[in-house]
Write a protein that holds these residues in place. Structure first.
Motif, mmCIF file in Angstrom:
data_model
loop_
_atom_site.group_PDB
_atom_site.id
_atom_site.type_symbol
_atom_site.label_atom_id
_atom_site.label_comp_id
_atom_site.label_asym_id
_atom_site.label_seq_id
_atom_site.Cartn_x
_atom_site.Cartn_y
_atom_site.Cartn_z
ATOM 1 N N ALA A 105 0.816 -1.217 0.000
ATOM 2 C CA ALA A 105 0.000 0.000 0.000
ATOM 3 C C ALA A 105 0.850 1.268 0.000
ATOM 4 O O ALA A 105 0.291 2.375 -0.037
ATOM 5 N N GLY A 106 2.160 1.117 0.032
ATOM 6 C CA GLY A 106 3.051 2.272 0.021
ATOM 7 C C GLY A 106 3.092 3.030 1.331
ATOM 8 O O GLY A 106 3.447 4.212 1.366
ATOM 9 N N LEU A 107 2.748 2.339 2.447
ATOM 10 C CA LEU A 107 2.644 3.009 3.743
ATOM 11 C C LEU A 107 3.810 2.685 4.673
ATOM 12 O O LEU A 107 3.885 3.206 5.784
ATOM 13 N N GLU A 108 4.716 1.849 4.222
ATOM 14 C CA GLU A 108 5.760 1.326 5.101
ATOM 15 C C GLU A 108 6.621 2.421 5.729
ATOM 16 O O GLU A 108 6.934 2.381 6.925
ATOM 17 N N ASP A 109 7.007 3.409 4.928
ATOM 18 C CA ASP A 109 7.918 4.444 5.419
ATOM 19 C C ASP A 109 7.219 5.538 6.207
ATOM 20 O O ASP A 109 7.874 6.466 6.698
ATOM 21 N N ASP A 110 5.891 5.459 6.324
ATOM 22 C CA ASP A 110 5.135 6.452 7.094
ATOM 23 C C ASP A 110 4.464 5.835 8.315
ATOM 24 O O ASP A 110 3.603 6.468 8.930
ATOM 25 N N THR A 111 4.861 4.609 8.661
ATOM 26 C CA THR A 111 4.135 3.876 9.704
ATOM 27 C C THR A 111 5.083 3.343 10.765
ATOM 28 O O THR A 111 6.055 2.650 10.459
ATOM 29 N N LEU A 112 4.768 3.667 12.005
ATOM 30 C CA LEU A 112 5.437 3.053 13.146
ATOM 31 C C LEU A 112 4.834 1.667 13.350
ATOM 32 O O LEU A 112 3.623 1.533 13.510
ATOM 33 N N VAL A 113 5.681 0.648 13.324
ATOM 34 C CA VAL A 113 5.224 -0.725 13.548
ATOM 35 C C VAL A 113 5.717 -1.189 14.909
ATOM 36 O O VAL A 113 6.911 -1.098 15.215
ATOM 37 N N ILE A 114 4.789 -1.670 15.716
ATOM 38 C CA ILE A 114 5.110 -2.234 17.029
ATOM 39 C C ILE A 114 4.586 -3.655 17.056
ATOM 40 O O ILE A 114 3.405 -3.905 16.791
ATOM 41 N N PHE A 115 5.459 -4.599 17.361
ATOM 42 C CA PHE A 115 5.022 -5.982 17.595
ATOM 43 C C PHE A 115 5.354 -6.357 19.026
ATOM 44 O O PHE A 115 6.486 -6.175 19.494
ATOM 45 N N THR A 116 4.366 -6.895 19.737
ATOM 46 C CA THR A 116 4.599 -7.342 21.106
ATOM 47 C C THR A 116 3.568 -8.404 21.467
ATOM 48 O O THR A 116 2.815 -8.887 20.624
ATOM 49 N N THR A 117 3.540 -8.760 22.736
ATOM 50 C CA THR A 117 2.572 -9.729 23.253
ATOM 51 C C THR A 117 2.201 -9.312 24.666
ATOM 52 O O THR A 117 2.749 -8.339 25.190
ATOM 53 N N ASP A 118 1.272 -10.021 25.273
ATOM 54 C CA ASP A 118 0.789 -9.588 26.581
ATOM 55 C C ASP A 118 1.635 -10.089 27.744
ATOM 56 O O ASP A 118 1.773 -9.404 28.751
ATOM 57 N N HIS A 119 2.219 -11.288 27.626
ATOM 58 C CA HIS A 119 2.973 -11.876 28.743
ATOM 59 C C HIS A 119 3.559 -13.201 28.282
ATOM 60 O O HIS A 119 3.598 -13.500 27.085
ATOM 61 N N GLY A 120 3.971 -14.022 29.251
ATOM 62 C CA GLY A 120 4.607 -15.287 28.939
ATOM 63 C C GLY A 120 3.657 -16.340 28.404
ATOM 64 O O GLY A 120 2.442 -16.161 28.353
ATOM 65 N N ILE A 121 4.247 -17.462 28.024
ATOM 66 C CA ILE A 121 3.490 -18.533 27.375
ATOM 67 C C ILE A 121 2.649 -19.302 28.397
ATOM 68 O O ILE A 121 2.908 -19.267 29.599
ATOM 69 N N ALA A 122 1.634 -20.005 27.897
ATOM 70 C CA ALA A 122 0.672 -20.694 28.761
ATOM 71 C C ALA A 122 1.195 -22.066 29.167
ATOM 72 O O ALA A 122 0.608 -23.112 28.860
ATOM 73 N N PHE A 123 2.320 -22.042 29.893
ATOM 74 C CA PHE A 123 2.924 -23.247 30.444
ATOM 75 C C PHE A 123 3.258 -22.985 31.907
ATOM 76 O O PHE A 123 3.435 -21.829 32.313
ATOM 77 N N PRO A 124 3.352 -24.026 32.730
ATOM 78 C CA PRO A 124 3.690 -23.823 34.145
ATOM 79 C C PRO A 124 4.976 -23.029 34.319
ATOM 80 O O PRO A 124 5.960 -23.249 33.606
#
Length: 374
Positions: A212-231
């Motif tokens: 879409a030609g938006l890459e250079d005008d967009t702040l990208v944040i990737f994250t998650t909420d917390h740790g994995i669902a294991f003991p």
């Protein structure tokens, strides 16, 4: 500046940019173009409290989100939500997928809401539907800067059936799991399949942003909420519980795979967004902008951060203080018995219960020297 906020569910740091042997090529490429934070933490290792902290800029107990939204907890002041704040500052806001902060009867602070036509029990189909709708939104003409909140269900449980290319017998299983247990190995293979799907979905959205030609005008944040669902991970205040993936790609800047080991809280994302977007930050924010780190003017912006648990499936009041060297956890409960309800049901949970987990009382105060006992 546009903002694309991509987030997974129960992922921790189990993606390849963190040195984990899971193939996540799209997130690896994103990290190679941006900055990877190796010491980022959520404000709470449970779903709604952690998301509420990130999106309001205040701790869970001050936002009102001391437990899960679908269990009756709610924001004390919904206007503090990042989407509502950005709406008031000229942004078009859109949600594709899960958000887990507002309840079903609440008004959402988004101009556009895209929901999956698939069941969450079929996480792969659900998330691919969400990714496709987010991609379609990105390709539409826009007259305003946008904030796109794109939330994937996986790798939340239940995990999908392991992919045909995964052999649970030969799969590398992390040391915190019982490798001798066939059900546990298959459970881990399902998690790996879920993470692969999350990476594919991120790739769909990131490719749409580029086309879409938006890459250079967009702040990208990737994250998650917390740790994995294991003991020992989700719903604990250890490194495994609060530690999260965090990758940022700054508009017009290719950081060539920079890595930061700064101590970072997700509370810092709201003020960082304001700083980069040129918006005066609201006075309630408790985090610190990461811009000095992003621009290489400083290696640290904070020297401590706080974590909390109050409710998940059950009451489990705990607080923590983390510094670069130490972690202090205090349990605010007279009963120091384990709380198995706050471990997601799974073969891995069955394995630790069978090994005597319920016979191990918690310590009311736990002090860790992170140099010697991480």
């Amino acid at each position: 500046m546009n903002i694309l906020y991509l987030h997974a569910h129960d992922l921790g740091r189990f993606i390849s940019p963190y040195g984990v042997a899971l193939p996540t090529p799209n997130l690896q490429s994103l990290a190679a173009e941006g900055i990877l934070f190796r010491n980022a933490h959520s404000a709470a290792p449970t779903c709604s409290p952690s998301r509420a902290a990130l999106l309001t800029g205040v701790t869970p107990h001050e936002s009102g989100m001391m437990g899960l939204a679908h269990r009756g907890f709610s924001l004390a002041d919904p206007e503090k939500h990042l989407a509502a704040f950005l709406q008031g500052n000229g942004y078009e806001t859109a949600l594709s997928g899960i958000q887990h902060v507002f309840g079903g009867a609440d008004a959402l602070p988004y101009d556009h809401v895209f929901r999956s036509g698939q069941r969450k029990s079929d996480g792969i189909a659900y998330d691919h539907d969400i990714a496709a709708q987010a991609a379609e939104y990105l390709r539409r003409p826009k007259s305003k800067p946008f904030f796109l909140d794109c939330g994937f269900w996986l790798p939340h449980r239940p995990f999908p059936e392991p992919g045909v290319q995964l052999d649970p017998e030969g799969l590398e299983v992390p040391p915190f799991l019982d490798k001798s247990d066939e059900k546990v190995r298959r459970d881990w293979a399902g998690f790996v399949t879920a993470v692969n799907s999350t990476d594919e979905c991120c790739g769909i959205v990131l490719e749409a942003l580029k086309s879409a030609g938006l890459e250079d005008d967009t702040l990208v944040i990737f994250t998650t909420d917390h740790g994995i669902a294991f003991p020992g991970h989700k719903c604990t205040l250890s490194e495994w519980g609060t530690g999260v993936s965090l990758v940022m790609r700054i508009p017009g800047v290719r950081a060539a795979g920079r890595v930061s080991r700064a101590l970072v809280s997700q509370l810092d994302l709201y003020p960082t967004i304001c700083d980069l977007a040129g918006i005066a930050p609201p006075d309630w924010l408790q985090g610190t902008s990461l811009r000095p780190i992003l621009e290489k003017r400083s290696k640290q912006v904070r020297h401590e951060l706080f974590g909390e648990v109050t409710y998940h499936a059950s009451y489990q009041p705990m607080r923590s203080i983390r510094t670069p060297r130490h972690l202090l956890i205090k349990v605010f409960d007279d009963d120091l018995s384990p709380v198995p309800a706050n471990i997601d049901d799974s073969p891995a949970k069955d394995a630790v219960l069978g090994a005597g987990y319920l016979d191990r009382p918690r310590d009311a105060i736990q002090l860790y020297d992170l140099k010697f006992d991480p």
